[in-house]
Design a protein around this motif. Structure first.
Motif, PDB file in Angstrom:
ATOM      1  N   UNK A  75     -30.574 -22.259   2.342  1.00  0.00           N
ATOM      2  CA  UNK A  75     -30.738 -23.446   3.166  1.00  0.00           C
ATOM      3  C   UNK A  75     -31.954 -24.202   2.648  1.00  0.00           C
ATOM      4  N   UNK A  76     -31.756 -25.488   2.319  1.00  0.00           N
ATOM      5  CA  UNK A  76     -32.845 -26.309   1.797  1.00  0.00           C
ATOM      6  C   UNK A  76     -33.037 -27.521   2.700  1.00  0.00           C
TER       7      UNK A  76
ATOM      8  N   UNK B 219     -29.983 -31.386   5.650  1.00  0.00           N
ATOM      9  CA  UNK B 219     -30.003 -30.013   5.150  1.00  0.00           C
ATOM     10  C   UNK B 219     -28.986 -29.861   4.027  1.00  0.00           C
ATOM     11  N   UNK B 220     -29.317 -29.037   3.036  1.00  0.00           N
ATOM     12  CA  UNK B 220     -28.351 -28.578   2.036  1.00  0.00           C
ATOM     13  C   UNK B 220     -28.069 -27.118   2.323  1.00  0.00           C
TER      14      UNK B 220
ATOM     15  N   UNK C  92     -37.391 -29.139  -0.117  1.00  0.00           N
ATOM     16  CA  UNK C  92     -37.594 -29.979  -1.298  1.00  0.00           C
ATOM     17  C   UNK C  92     -38.782 -30.915  -1.143  1.00  0.00           C
ATOM     18  N   UNK C  93     -39.329 -31.023   0.059  1.00  0.00           N
ATOM     19  CA  UNK C  93     -40.402 -31.997   0.251  1.00  0.00           C
ATOM     20  C   UNK C  93     -41.465 -31.491   1.213  1.00  0.00           C
ATOM     21  N   UNK C  94     -41.356 -31.754   2.495  1.00  0.00           N
ATOM     22  CA  UNK C  94     -42.368 -31.362   3.472  1.00  0.00           C
ATOM     23  C   UNK C  94     -41.931 -30.066   4.163  1.00  0.00           C
ATOM     24  N   UNK C  95     -42.749 -29.576   5.082  1.00  0.00           N
ATOM     25  CA  UNK C  95     -42.404 -28.361   5.817  1.00  0.00           C
ATOM     26  C   UNK C  95     -41.367 -28.705   6.883  1.00  0.00           C
ATOM     27  N   UNK C  96     -40.238 -28.013   6.830  1.00  0.00           N
ATOM     28  CA  UNK C  96     -39.193 -28.106   7.838  1.00  0.00           C
ATOM     29  C   UNK C  96     -39.089 -26.725   8.488  1.00  0.00           C
TER      30      UNK C  96
ATOM     31  N   UNK D  93     -35.705 -18.694  13.636  1.00  0.00           N
ATOM     32  CA  UNK D  93     -36.559 -19.844  13.332  1.00  0.00           C
ATOM     33  C   UNK D  93     -37.391 -19.458  12.120  1.00  0.00           C
ATOM     34  N   UNK D  94     -37.126 -20.115  11.019  1.00  0.00           N
ATOM     35  CA  UNK D  94     -37.837 -19.790   9.782  1.00  0.00           C
ATOM     36  C   UNK D  94     -38.318 -21.079   9.135  1.00  0.00           C
ATOM     37  N   UNK D  95     -39.579 -21.107   8.731  1.00  0.00           N
ATOM     38  CA  UNK D  95     -40.134 -22.294   8.101  1.00  0.00           C
ATOM     39  C   UNK D  95     -39.558 -22.488   6.702  1.00  0.00           C
ATOM     40  N   UNK D  96     -39.288 -23.739   6.375  1.00  0.00           N
ATOM     41  CA  UNK D  96     -38.834 -24.136   5.043  1.00  0.00           C
ATOM     42  C   UNK D  96     -40.013 -24.826   4.375  1.00  0.00           C
ATOM     43  N   UNK D  97     -40.567 -24.175   3.362  1.00  0.00           N
ATOM     44  CA  UNK D  97     -41.788 -24.656   2.723  1.00  0.00           C
ATOM     45  C   UNK D  97     -41.500 -24.918   1.249  1.00  0.00           C
ATOM     46  N   UNK D  98     -41.942 -26.065   0.766  1.00  0.00           N
ATOM     47  CA  UNK D  98     -41.718 -26.432  -0.625  1.00  0.00           C
ATOM     48  C   UNK D  98     -42.366 -25.413  -1.559  1.00  0.00           C
TER      49      UNK D  98
END
Length: 171
Positions: free
Chosen positions: A37-38, A44-45, A95-99, A109-114
């Motif tokens: 998951x991006x 979202x991708x 791909x960019x900021x923290x989601x 709930x998991x942070x998406x970090x570049x």
């Protein structure tokens, strides 16, 4: 005594909670499905690496959501599909900021970090549609990053994968 009793209560809570937290954070070794998951600005991708399928999920426009009887601000153009009773390993990045990839019904709930890949998992035992959203204040369109997860019977999921290989192939 007024300090000993609260300390004992906290010790009892910790004694029960720590093993649960540990088990929740451990990723099962035998995950049957892996997703990547991006998070992007503002969609979202979702990639199914084993199947070679990648899809982009954007917010479904309000008129389309209402026409389909789906909740506006939660409905997506393409839902994330997973099979029921299957352990799903989720690799989360940005791909960019923290989601934040968050689906409350799954306890995820998991942070998406570049530049970093975080990992979580879930296993859903009831077919249906579950909703989530980005839960980080990631920018002006933060409120428009929904996640729709459709949980299917395994046979229906496998049929979808075969169709998706033709429609959404990464190759």
């Amino acid at each position: 005594i007024w300090t000993v009793v609260p300390v004992l209560i906290l010790v009892m809570i910790a004694w029960k909670s720590f093993p649960l937290i540990y088990r929740e954070e451990r990723i099962p070794e035998q995950a049957a499905l892996t997703l990547k998951v991006t998070g992007n600005s503002w969609f979202w991708n979702f990639e199914y690496p084993d199947a070679g399928v990648a899809i982009a999920a954007n917010l479904l426009p309000e008129e389309d959501a209402r026409a389909q009887g789906r909740p506006y601000l939660l409905a997506t153009t393409e839902p994330l599909l997973v099979p029921v009773d299957t352990t799903v390993r989720v690799l989360v990045t940005s791909n960019d900021v923290i989601h934040a990839f968050a689906v409350p019904a799954f306890g995820v709930k998991e942070d998406a970090i570049q530049g970093r890949v975080n990992e979580t998992w879930f296993n859903v035992d009831t077919p249906g549609v579950y909703y989530g959203q980005c839960s980080e204040l990631c920018g002006k369109d933060h409120a428009f990053m929904p996640i729709a997860v459709r949980v299917l019977k395994e046979s229906d999921f496998n049929a979808w994968v075969e169709q998706a290989k033709k429609k959404f192939s990464r190759n």
